[in-house]
Structures are given as C-alpha cells and as structure tokens.
Design an enzyme around this catalytic site. Structure first.
Site, PDB file in Angstrom:
ATOM      1  N   ARG A 234      46.810  29.713  41.224  1.00  0.00           N
ATOM      2  CA  ARG A 234      46.673  30.048  39.856  1.00  0.00           C
ATOM      3  C   ARG A 234      45.372  29.861  39.259  1.00  0.00           C
ATOM      4  O   ARG A 234      44.540  29.133  39.881  1.00  0.00           O
ATOM      5  CB  ARG A 234      47.806  28.905  39.203  1.00  0.00           C
ATOM      6  CG  ARG A 234      49.038  29.307  39.060  1.00  0.00           C
ATOM      7  CD  ARG A 234      49.434  30.505  38.286  1.00  0.00           C
ATOM      8  NE  ARG A 234      51.006  30.657  38.386  1.00  0.00           N
ATOM      9  CZ  ARG A 234      51.562  31.387  39.202  1.00  0.00           C
ATOM     10  NH1 ARG A 234      51.081  32.053  40.057  1.00  0.00           N
ATOM     11  NH2 ARG A 234      53.090  31.400  39.037  1.00  0.00           N
ATOM     12  N   GLU A 263      45.212  36.755  32.381  1.00  0.00           N
ATOM     13  CA  GLU A 263      45.658  37.770  32.646  1.00  0.00           C
ATOM     14  C   GLU A 263      46.617  38.534  32.234  1.00  0.00           C
ATOM     15  O   GLU A 263      47.553  37.967  31.780  1.00  0.00           O
ATOM     16  CB  GLU A 263      45.894  37.972  34.530  1.00  0.00           C
ATOM     17  CG  GLU A 263      46.985  36.683  34.696  1.00  0.00           C
ATOM     18  CD  GLU A 263      47.386  36.412  36.172  1.00  0.00           C
ATOM     19  OE1 GLU A 263      46.433  35.947  36.847  1.00  0.00           O
ATOM     20  OE2 GLU A 263      48.417  36.483  36.507  1.00  0.00           O
ATOM     21  N   HIS A 281      46.905  40.089  40.796  1.00  0.00           N
ATOM     22  CA  HIS A 281      47.916  39.145  40.935  1.00  0.00           C
ATOM     23  C   HIS A 281      49.122  39.895  41.672  1.00  0.00           C
ATOM     24  O   HIS A 281      50.455  39.888  41.038  1.00  0.00           O
ATOM     25  CB  HIS A 281      48.375  38.578  39.705  1.00  0.00           C
ATOM     26  CG  HIS A 281      49.558  37.442  39.652  1.00  0.00           C
ATOM     27  ND1 HIS A 281      49.428  36.226  38.579  1.00  0.00           N
ATOM     28  CD2 HIS A 281      50.197  37.061  40.802  1.00  0.00           C
ATOM     29  CE1 HIS A 281      50.458  35.591  39.230  1.00  0.00           C
ATOM     30  NE2 HIS A 281      50.908  35.853  40.311  1.00  0.00           N
TER      31      HIS A 281
HETATM   32  C1  8YV Z   1      54.558  37.035  41.217  1.00  0.00           C
HETATM   33  C2  8YV Z   1      54.003  34.497  41.351  1.00  0.00           C
HETATM   34  O1  8YV Z   1      53.459  37.728  41.032  1.00  0.00           O
HETATM   35  O2  8YV Z   1      55.214  33.454  42.925  1.00  0.00           O
HETATM   36  C3  8YV Z   1      54.518  33.183  41.929  1.00  0.00           C
HETATM   37  O3  8YV Z   1      54.242  32.160  41.385  1.00  0.00           O
HETATM   38  O4  8YV Z   1      53.054  34.304  40.386  1.00  0.00           O
HETATM   39  C4  8YV Z   1      54.157  35.888  41.810  1.00  0.00           C
HETATM   40  O5  8YV Z   1      54.708  35.985  43.105  1.00  0.00           O
HETATM   41  C5  8YV Z   1      55.371  36.733  40.177  1.00  0.00           C
HETATM   42  O6  8YV Z   1      55.971  35.852  39.751  1.00  0.00           O
HETATM   43  C6  8YV Z   1      56.049  38.132  39.783  1.00  0.00           C
HETATM   44  O7  8YV Z   1      56.230  38.353  38.419  1.00  0.00           O
END
Ligand code: 8YV
Length: 315
Positions: A234, A263, A281
């Site tokens: 993150r 983002e 992402h």
């Molecule tokens: C995804 C994510 O891009 O797993 C996570 O924490 O940030 C990612 O896998 C996201 O949640 C998909 O919307």
C-alpha cells in the site's frame, strides 16, 4: 425468503456480478450520483457491504447502515475498512487472502526485472528504430546474485523470497520476529539496516497505523543511488514525498510501484520521472486470481447468512 440487502461499493466483473445478484439484493453505491442520499435511502436495510481492497468502507458508510452484520473485502488488504467502527459495532470483516498471494509476488518480481534490465526503454529502442540507427541498447544492471531485502515476511513476502531464491539472490527480511519461513535468509529487523544492505527492497507489509511511512527518508537514503524500491503493498507504507524527492535528486536509484497515494490520481511528479516504473495497482489482476477472489468474497457472505463459520475472517 427475501435475499439479504447488500451495499456494493465498487464494480465487479460480470462473472462476479451475476452470481452476486443471484444471491443478494445488491445496491450499487458506485452508480449513485448523490452518495449521501443513497446511503440515507438504502442504509437501514443493508446487512452486508461488499467492497474492494482499495475502496474499503469508511465510518460514514458503516454508520449509515445500522443493521450491518458483515463486510466482505475483495482483496487481502483491509486497511481502507474502518476496523475500529466495525469492532465497536460487532460487525464481522472478511478478506480474500492466499488466492492472490502468488500473483502479487509474480508482479513484484516482474517489476524488478523489468526495471533493472530497462525493458520498457528497450522495447521503445526497437520500435522507434534506435536499434537499427544507433546500435545496441545501453547496458543495464544485473539482478541475479544481488542483494534483496523483503520488508514484511507475510504470505506475499515469503512468495517473493522463494522467487528471488531462484535468481540466486542474497535475501534478508524484516518482520516483528524471525520466521520459520525465512530459514536460510538473514533476519534484519531494522528497516534502515535492511535497506542499507539491499540492492532491491520489496515492501510487502500489510498497511496499518504502525507501518505508516515505515519507508521514510532514512530508509530511502540507506537504499541509496544504486538501490531500487519495489512496492506491491500500500502507498501508505512509504513516505511518498520523501520518495519523490529522492527519485528527483537521484539519491535513490529507482522505484517500481503498483500503488500510489490518492490512486488512481497519482502525484503528477511521478509521470516526469524516468527512473520509476508505474503500474496501475494490478498485482492481483489476472482472470484466474480475480475469479478466485470473487468466489471467496461470495463464499464469506453466504457462510455468514447461512450461520456457518466464515472461511477467511479478519474480524
Ligand atoms: C486488488 C488489493 O487490486 O488485495 C488487495 O488488497 O488491493 C488488490 O488485490 C483490489 O482489492 C481489487 O479491487
């Protein structure tokens, strides 16, 4: 029996939307022009929130749903969910761990290779005729056998390490305590010391208040002008201002980033930098993994409403 009403925070692919709609009465928050009015109208009937890692569920959303029982996150990171509000209300929270681990590790390693070997520029070198006009592409930096640091040896960090071992890299990691999965790798708990002995520093930490800006100016300085920072966790784990300044002045060699503050509207200073690889992402973004994530999200919600144990609870 009436299908449970759920609040759907963001869109899902059609192959997830169809079964979600079959099992639940989904209220599409992301389509509402007036979000506050939407919450006032539908909040009282909502029993579950279906969200995504980067979207989470904030305090206002949770407060607008007095009958909320469970939140399902499509993603492993639940830092965007107001966990304190959920605890206070007894709201359960689930995520989608494991199914995405290897894809995220793959992308991190791919980013390292791509950036270290200058593959974006090399592709351009072929396309724009430079190869024929100017000859061979400028030499790049090797990856195999160099020193990699993994900041946070959770599930994703372990998979990154396994892949790096295949490149014969000297691996070190930091975590709260030495881990059996890190056997054979050096344990260096201090992030500055880890960065100082690393050519490549992978950030694979779950984000929370304690890890905010753990990659600060000192860590970045220790990684140095030959070092590369790779973030597949993150943005909040990195002091982005310090990172931008270091990339601009080249006190940090380069970075490869899949996540950004604010983002998808990232700081435009990133766009002007030749020494950073930017990814939207998408570390978990494969058909196979996203389908597994969607299934696990629904399995969690269905288990909750059937009174069964949650497959992957975080709270
Ligand atoms: C995804 C994510 O891009 O797993 C996570 O924490 O940030 C990612 O896998 C996201 O949640 C998909 O919307």
């Amino acid at each position: 029996m009436d299908k449970p009403h759920i609040l759907q925070v963001g869109p899902y692919p059609e192959w997830d939307q169809t079964p979600l709609d079959a099992a639940f009465h989904a209220h599409r928050y992301f389509e509402a022009a007036d979000k506050a009015a939407f919450l006032t109208e539908h909040g009282p009937k909502i029993r579950a929130i279906a969200t995504r890692g980067e979207l989470g569920a904030n305090a206002a959303m949770i407060a607008a749903c007095p009958n909320l029982e469970v939140i399902g996150v499509y993603g492993v990171g639940y830092d965007a969910v107001d966990i304190a509000a959920c605890k206070a209300r007894g709201v359960r929270v689930t995520n989608t761990p494991d199914v995405l681990t290897k894809d995220v590790a793959d992308l991190g390693v791919a980013m390292m290779l791509m950036q270290s070997r200058g593959m974006l520029g090399a592709d351009q070198w072929v396309r724009d005729g430079s190869w024929a006009a100017k000859g061979g592409y400028p030499l790049q930096r090797k990856v195999w056998g160099r020193r990699a640091g993994i900041l946070g040896l959770g599930r994703i960090g372990v998979e990154v390490g396994k892949r790096l071992a295949g490149f014969g890299m000297e691996i070190a990691y930091s975590a709260r305590a030495p881990k059996p999965e890190g056997a054979g790798w050096d344990y260096i708990p201090d992030p500055v010391a880890l960065a100082a002995r690393s050519d490549f520093l992978f950030v694979t930490l779950a984000a929370n208040a304690a890890t905010r800006h753990i990659v600060n100016a000192s860590v970045i300085e220790a990684l140095g002008p030959d070092g590369m920072l790779i973030n597949i966790s993150r943005a909040a784990n990195i002091d982005e201002e310090a990172l931008l300044a270091a990339l601009e002045t080249k006190t940090l060699g380069s970075a490869a980033l899949d996540v950004f503050e604010g983002e998808p509207k990232l700081n435009p200073r990133f766009l002007a930098l030749p020494n950073v690889l930017l990814q939207p992402h998408h570390a978990s973004g494969t058909f196979e993994t996203r389908k597994a994530m969607g299934q696990l999200l629904r399995d969690n919600l269905s288990a909750h409403f059937a009174g069964q144990p949650l497959p992957t609870p975080v709270l």
